[in-house]
Scaffold this active site. Structure first.
Site, short mmCIF file in Angstrom:
data_model
loop_
_atom_site.label_atom_id
_atom_site.label_comp_id
_atom_site.label_asym_id
_atom_site.label_seq_id
_atom_site.Cartn_x
_atom_site.Cartn_y
_atom_site.Cartn_z
N LYS A 1 2.12 -3.27 7.30
CA LYS A 1 2.42 -3.45 5.87
C LYS A 1 3.87 -3.04 5.58
O LYS A 1 4.56 -3.70 4.79
CB LYS A 1 1.46 -2.63 4.99
CG LYS A 1 0.01 -3.12 4.99
CD LYS A 1 -0.17 -4.52 4.40
CE LYS A 1 0.07 -4.58 2.90
NZ LYS A 1 -0.31 -5.93 2.36
N THR B 1 0.82 -1.21 0.00
CA THR B 1 0.00 0.00 0.00
C THR B 1 0.86 1.26 0.00
O THR B 1 1.99 1.24 0.48
CB THR B 1 -0.89 0.00 1.26
OG1 THR B 1 -1.51 1.26 1.41
CG2 THR B 1 -0.08 -0.27 2.53
N ASP B 2 0.26 2.36 -0.47
CA ASP B 2 0.97 3.65 -0.41
C ASP B 2 1.05 4.18 1.03
O ASP B 2 1.82 5.10 1.32
CB ASP B 2 0.30 4.69 -1.32
CG ASP B 2 -1.16 4.98 -0.96
OD1 ASP B 2 -1.72 4.31 -0.07
OD2 ASP B 2 -1.75 5.87 -1.60
N GLU B 3 0.26 3.59 1.94
CA GLU B 3 0.22 4.12 3.31
C GLU B 3 1.55 3.93 4.04
O GLU B 3 1.79 4.56 5.06
CB GLU B 3 -0.92 3.47 4.10
CG GLU B 3 -2.26 3.78 3.50
CD GLU B 3 -3.44 3.57 4.45
OE1 GLU B 3 -3.23 3.39 5.65
OE2 GLU B 3 -4.58 3.58 3.95
N TYR C 1 -2.00 -0.46 10.92
CA TYR C 1 -2.11 -1.13 9.62
C TYR C 1 -0.89 -0.83 8.75
O TYR C 1 -0.22 -1.75 8.25
CB TYR C 1 -3.39 -0.68 8.88
CG TYR C 1 -3.38 -1.01 7.41
CD1 TYR C 1 -3.46 -2.33 6.97
CD2 TYR C 1 -3.28 -0.01 6.43
CE1 TYR C 1 -3.43 -2.65 5.61
CE2 TYR C 1 -3.26 -0.31 5.08
CZ TYR C 1 -3.33 -1.63 4.67
OH TYR C 1 -3.29 -1.94 3.33
P1 NAD Z 1 -9.67 -7.44 1.89
O1 NAD Z 1 -9.72 -7.15 3.35
O2 NAD Z 1 -10.85 -7.16 1.04
O3 NAD Z 1 -9.29 -8.98 1.67
C1 NAD Z 1 -8.30 -9.62 2.41
C2 NAD Z 1 -8.38 -11.12 2.10
O4 NAD Z 1 -7.31 -11.76 2.84
C3 NAD Z 1 -9.68 -11.77 2.53
O5 NAD Z 1 -10.13 -12.66 1.54
C4 NAD Z 1 -9.32 -12.51 3.80
O6 NAD Z 1 -10.13 -13.65 4.03
C5 NAD Z 1 -7.87 -12.89 3.52
N1 NAD Z 1 -7.09 -13.09 4.76
C6 NAD Z 1 -7.01 -12.25 5.82
N2 NAD Z 1 -6.22 -12.79 6.77
C7 NAD Z 1 -5.79 -13.99 6.28
C8 NAD Z 1 -4.93 -15.00 6.79
N3 NAD Z 1 -4.37 -14.92 8.00
N4 NAD Z 1 -4.67 -16.08 6.01
C9 NAD Z 1 -5.24 -16.18 4.77
N5 NAD Z 1 -6.08 -15.26 4.26
C10 NAD Z 1 -6.34 -14.17 5.01
O7 NAD Z 1 -8.37 -6.67 1.38
P2 NAD Z 1 -8.16 -5.85 0.00
O8 NAD Z 1 -8.68 -4.50 0.18
O9 NAD Z 1 -8.58 -6.69 -1.13
O10 NAD Z 1 -6.57 -5.75 0.01
C11 NAD Z 1 -5.78 -6.81 -0.53
C12 NAD Z 1 -4.30 -6.45 -0.39
O11 NAD Z 1 -4.04 -5.24 -1.10
C13 NAD Z 1 -3.87 -6.20 1.06
O12 NAD Z 1 -2.57 -6.73 1.21
C14 NAD Z 1 -3.85 -4.69 1.18
O13 NAD Z 1 -2.90 -4.28 2.13
C15 NAD Z 1 -3.45 -4.28 -0.22
N6 NAD Z 1 -3.94 -2.95 -0.67
C16 NAD Z 1 -5.26 -2.63 -0.57
C17 NAD Z 1 -5.71 -1.40 -1.07
C18 NAD Z 1 -7.17 -1.00 -1.03
O14 NAD Z 1 -7.50 0.13 -1.40
N7 NAD Z 1 -8.08 -1.87 -0.62
C19 NAD Z 1 -4.79 -0.52 -1.65
C20 NAD Z 1 -3.45 -0.88 -1.71
C21 NAD Z 1 -3.03 -2.12 -1.24
O1 DAU Z 2 -4.19 3.93 0.43
C1 DAU Z 2 -4.40 2.57 0.32
C2 DAU Z 2 -5.25 2.08 1.48
O2 DAU Z 2 -6.58 2.55 1.24
C3 DAU Z 2 -5.24 0.56 1.63
O3 DAU Z 2 -3.94 0.14 1.94
C4 DAU Z 2 -6.21 0.12 2.73
O4 DAU Z 2 -6.25 -1.29 2.79
C5 DAU Z 2 -7.59 0.66 2.39
O5 DAU Z 2 -8.50 0.31 3.40
C6 DAU Z 2 -7.56 2.17 2.19
O6 DAU Z 2 -7.30 2.84 3.46
P1 DAU Z 2 -8.08 4.19 3.86
O7 DAU Z 2 -8.01 4.34 5.32
O8 DAU Z 2 -7.61 5.32 3.02
O9 DAU Z 2 -9.56 3.80 3.36
P2 DAU Z 2 -11.00 3.98 4.03
O10 DAU Z 2 -11.99 3.60 2.99
O11 DAU Z 2 -11.08 3.34 5.36
O12 DAU Z 2 -11.07 5.56 4.25
C7 DAU Z 2 -10.91 6.47 3.17
C8 DAU Z 2 -10.97 7.86 3.75
O13 DAU Z 2 -12.31 8.12 4.20
C9 DAU Z 2 -10.08 8.08 4.96
O14 DAU Z 2 -9.57 9.42 4.92
C10 DAU Z 2 -11.02 7.92 6.15
C11 DAU Z 2 -12.36 8.43 5.60
N1 DAU Z 2 -13.57 7.79 6.13
C12 DAU Z 2 -13.64 6.43 6.12
C13 DAU Z 2 -14.76 5.78 6.60
C14 DAU Z 2 -14.83 4.28 6.62
C15 DAU Z 2 -14.64 8.56 6.57
O15 DAU Z 2 -14.57 9.80 6.55
N2 DAU Z 2 -15.74 7.91 7.02
C16 DAU Z 2 -15.84 6.56 7.07
O16 DAU Z 2 -16.91 6.03 7.53
#
Ligand code: NAD
Ligand code: DAU
Length: 355
Positions: free
Chosen positions: A165, A136-138, A161
């Site tokens: 990562k 992630t970019d975080e 988180y």
């Molecule tokens: P998600 O939470 O939707 O899915 C996570 C998956 O991992 C689920 O299917 C869960 O069952 C599985 N999992 C969790 N713990 C596990 C374990 N101990 N063993 C096996 N499986 C397990 O997550 P996502 O949003 O699809 O993110 C996927 C990946 O991409 C993550 O590594 C996250 O850090 C990264 N990422 C997400 C975003 C985003 O915007 N969602 C952005 C950048 C990077």
């Molecule tokens: O940047 C990549 C990341 O983006 C991934 O690595 C994470 O897995 C993914 O969950 C996401 O993280 P964020 O914290 O940015 O996403 P989230 O959807 O939780 O929140 C987006 C923004 O919105 C953040 O500034 C918090 C705000 N927010 C979120 C929720 C859930 C609100 O204002 N209200 C809300 O109810």
């Protein structure tokens, strides 16, 4: 198995991004055998994969990546050539209330996979072997009003988180430098699209707008995120998996920054139109609530390395992508109900345990 060119484990394939990557690989590469390794936590849902679950080049393995014996058993069964590692605890708010769950899966789990690959690939080093870590970019921390994260930006994670990562990223690079493990890593910005668990901003807001519930905007809503269509992320992963240089990291981002409050207003307008409500109706649901602890102000990705080296760029304009996303949620209310009730998990675990 011999007829397949590569046997690839995709971890977290039942999650949001994982299911899109899995679908792309299973459909595009019938010459690869893809094993979905997923623990089916609250975020994992095999319904996401219904359209590909009967394909001959796909298998599901219900496994926790922190279970070393199980990972060993799977290696013995499949002799994996490569991993695309997405399994993680992914929600920042949950990491604030339960940080150790994130240390466990994101740090220990990644370490266990790396160790297994090191052991199994040591003697049969092959061009096919690759550990692709999806991150992630975080990990880069928080930006001020200007600037972008590049691949050279020093790590400065600020939530449990992002710290977990960042730790996993460091472990991946350490295994490359110390053991010469073939790895590649990518750091992506916020994804959006179908099958996104409705605890995250966009699907949560869509669901609440639909049901006329308050729209909880943290603090003033001034925080900025850089949004990317999830299928564009999956395409980037495909490119980096095949053409990325070993030991390198690549940033992936949408060049698409939005303040949360502006994004929520845009969603309200789209939803008003689609639901036939008078313009401005849904925006009345916006409720400013207590801010997230340690809330990062701004993320913005410079994805020019990926663009220059591999020719990737986002394919979809944000408003078009949001419109498609809203349509998907409106048409898939049963999915939302299932994932929020947890019933599907029990159902699918029972189904697979019977096999
Ligand atoms: P998600 O939470 O939707 O899915 C996570 C998956 O991992 C689920 O299917 C869960 O069952 C599985 N999992 C969790 N713990 C596990 C374990 N101990 N063993 C096996 N499986 C397990 O997550 P996502 O949003 O699809 O993110 C996927 C990946 O991409 C993550 O590594 C996250 O850090 C990264 N990422 C997400 C975003 C985003 O915007 N969602 C952005 C950048 C990077
Ligand atoms: O940047 C990549 C990341 O983006 C991934 O690595 C994470 O897995 C993914 O969950 C996401 O993280 P964020 O914290 O940015 O996403 P989230 O959807 O939780 O929140 C987006 C923004 O919105 C953040 O500034 C918090 C705000 N927010 C979120 C929720 C859930 C609100 O204002 N209200 C809300 O109810």
């Amino acid at each position: 198995m011999d007829k397949y060119q590569k046997i690839i484990a995709i971890t977290g394939g039942a999650g949001f991004i994982g299911s899109h990557v899995l679908r792309l690989f299973v459909n595009k590469y019938p010459e690869y055998f893809i094993v979905n390794v997923d623990a089916l936590t609250y975020a994992g849902n095999l319904e996401n994969l219904r359209d590909i679950e009967s394909k001959p080049n796909y298998a599901f393995e219900h496994a926790d990546i922190c279970d070393e014996n199980k990972i060993e058993e799977l290696f013995a069964k499949y002799n994996f050539d490569a991993f695309i590692h997405l399994a993680a605890e992914s929600h920042v708010d949950r990491s604030i209330t339960d940080p150790l769950a994130f240390v466990r899966t994101n740090v220990l789990g990644t370490g266990i996979l790396l160790n297994a690959c090191r052991k199994h690939w040591k003697d049969k080093a092959s061009d096919k072997n690759l550990f692709y870590h999806v991150s992630t970019d975080e990990v880069y921390g928080s930006l001020g009003e200007t600037g972008f994260f590049t691949e050279e930006t020093p790590y400065d994670p600020r939530s449990p988180y992002s710290a977990s990562k960042a730790s996993s990223d460091h472990l991946v690079m350490a295994y490359h430098h110390t053991y010469d493990l073939p790895v590649v890593l990518s750091n992506c910005s916020n994804n959006y699209g179908s099958h996104h668990f409705p605890e995250k901003l966009i699907p949560l807001m869509i669901n609440n707008i639909k049901h006329n519930k308050p729209l909880p905007v943290y603090g003033k809503g001034e925080n900025v995120r850089d949004w990317l269509w999830v299928e564009d992320h999956a395409r980037a992963i495909d490119l980096i998996f095949h053409k990325g240089r070993r030991g390198e990291k690549y940033n992936i981002g949408g060049f698409n920054e939005w303040k949360n409050i502006d994004l929520v207003h845009l969603l309200c307008n789209i939803m008003d139109e689609k639901l036939g409500r008078e313009k401005g109706t849904s925006a009345k649901l916006i409720t400013h609530v207590k801010d997230r602890m340690g809330h990062d102000l701004r993320y913005a990705i410079d994805a020019s390395k990926l663009n220059n080296e591999l020719g990737w760029k986002p394919s979809l304009q944000f408003e078009e992508g949001l419109g498609k996303t809203v349509d998907w949620y409106l048409q898939n209310e049963a999915w939302v109900n299932h994932v929020t009730s947890g019933q599907y998990q029990q159902y699918y675990s029972e189904q697979y345990n019977k096999r």
